[in-house]
Design an enzyme around this catalytic site. Structure first.
Site, short mmCIF file in Angstrom:
data_model
loop_
_atom_site.label_atom_id
_atom_site.label_comp_id
_atom_site.label_asym_id
_atom_site.label_seq_id
_atom_site.Cartn_x
_atom_site.Cartn_y
_atom_site.Cartn_z
N GLU A 54 0.90 -0.74 0.10
CA GLU A 54 0.11 0.09 -0.35
C GLU A 54 1.08 1.74 -0.45
O GLU A 54 1.44 1.42 0.47
CB GLU A 54 -1.12 -0.40 1.58
CG GLU A 54 -2.08 0.99 1.23
CD GLU A 54 -2.71 0.81 2.42
OE1 GLU A 54 -3.54 1.69 2.39
OE2 GLU A 54 -2.38 0.11 3.23
N LYS A 79 -9.87 2.75 -2.62
CA LYS A 79 -9.92 1.80 -1.53
C LYS A 79 -11.06 2.58 -1.15
O LYS A 79 -11.50 3.88 -1.33
CB LYS A 79 -8.41 2.42 -1.30
CG LYS A 79 -9.30 1.68 0.11
CD LYS A 79 -7.92 1.76 1.52
CE LYS A 79 -8.23 1.43 2.87
NZ LYS A 79 -6.61 1.84 3.77
N CYS A 126 -5.78 -3.40 1.09
CA CYS A 126 -6.21 -3.01 2.88
C CYS A 126 -7.11 -3.22 4.01
O CYS A 126 -7.70 -4.14 4.15
CB CYS A 126 -5.19 -2.02 3.86
SG CYS A 126 -4.66 -1.71 5.04
#
Length: 280
Positions: free
Chosen positions: A44, A118, A155
């Protein structure tokens, strides 16, 4: 019939500056190519520290345009040179005030295929991400690459099953999950959630974590990156929990069809019954 893809991921420590961080990942990508890897993914916001341990405006400096910023352009040239697919997680600025936690997907000919932003943005101690990122607004795209159909979940997204399922329904064969997660309760979840997602959706998952302690906080990132197959089994060993590591594994994508026929989870879904799950 076997359909083997040699896939790679890399977990690293923060080097102290963006240029050397990019150099390090380029080195690992070349090492992977020398081992025959056809695709690689990074952690990330790979070219920056995990600055979300604090809430300070100075860290907006890490953001750049996707795909026209210098890092993605450099990775496009590398992908073309090495004939590799590269998943490039980066801090994106779209325009003033519009920032996203993003991953660009680059094909083996160097072409930019698109990006994932994300969706789920945490705001808890050590993970002050709402300070920096807007929630993703591009859905869960699946990219048709030289090695197959590639998806991305970033994540915190891994805690929510809906994204994993959306990627499966869109035809993903492998999902890269770049992360920055530290020792504590999430250590247990780390080796539960991604294998469970691989089983529920019958595809491969590449789970990538950082390593070490960085200058902006005391989070200790514990590595242990891995590939997991559609049966939820680790492909080879899990990476170190302390050291940088390049992981290269052979993944037989023919296993996806085999598992989907055997377990038939997609056949037995009941989307007609799922309306209450998304009602406000």
């Amino acid at each position: 019939m076997s359909r083997v893809v040699r896939a790679a991921l890399v977990q690293t420590k923060w080097t102290g500056d963006m240029e050397s961080m990019i150099d390090l990942h380029e080195k690992y990508t070349r090492d992977a190519a020398a081992q025959g890897a056809q695709i690689i993914g990074f952690q990330e916001v790979f070219n920056a520290p995990y600055f979300c341990q604090v809430q300070e405006p100075e860290h907006y400096k890490w953001a750049e345009s996707v795909p026209n910023g210098p890092t993605v352009v450099r990775m496009q040239a590398l992908a073309k040179e090495l004939s590799m697919v590269i998943v490039v997680p980066i801090y994106e600025v779209e325009q003033a005030g519009f920032y996203y936690n993003t991953a660009a997907v680059i094909d083996a000919d160097g072409s930019y295929l698109g990006k994932y932003r994300k969706h789920h943005i945490p705001q808890v101690k050590g993970f002050w991400e709402k300070y920096y990122f807007k929630p993703g607004n591009l859905g869960w795209p699946v990219f048709d690459t030289a090695v197959g159909k590639v998806g991305v979940n970033i994540c915190y997204d891994r805690h929510f099953p809906e994204g994993w399922r959306a990627l499966g329904l869109a035809g993903a064969e492998i999902v890269y999950n770049p992360s920055a997660t530290h020792r504590g309760l999430s250590r247990y979840l780390w080796q539960v959630e991604q294998p469970a997602a691989a089983v529920a959706n019958a595809y491969f998952v590449a789970a990538i974590n950082r390593v070490g302690v960085e200058e902006y906080g005391d989070n200790e990132f514990y590595g242990t990156s891995y590939f997991v197959d559609p049966r939820g089994q680790f492909v080879g060993d899990v990476a170190s929990d302390e050291e940088e590591e390049l992981v290269v594994r052979d993944l037989d994508f023919a296993q996806i069809e085999e598992v989907r026929q055997q377990w038939a989870f997609y056949r037995d879904r009941r989307p007609d019954a799922y309306g209450p799950l998304t009602e406000a």
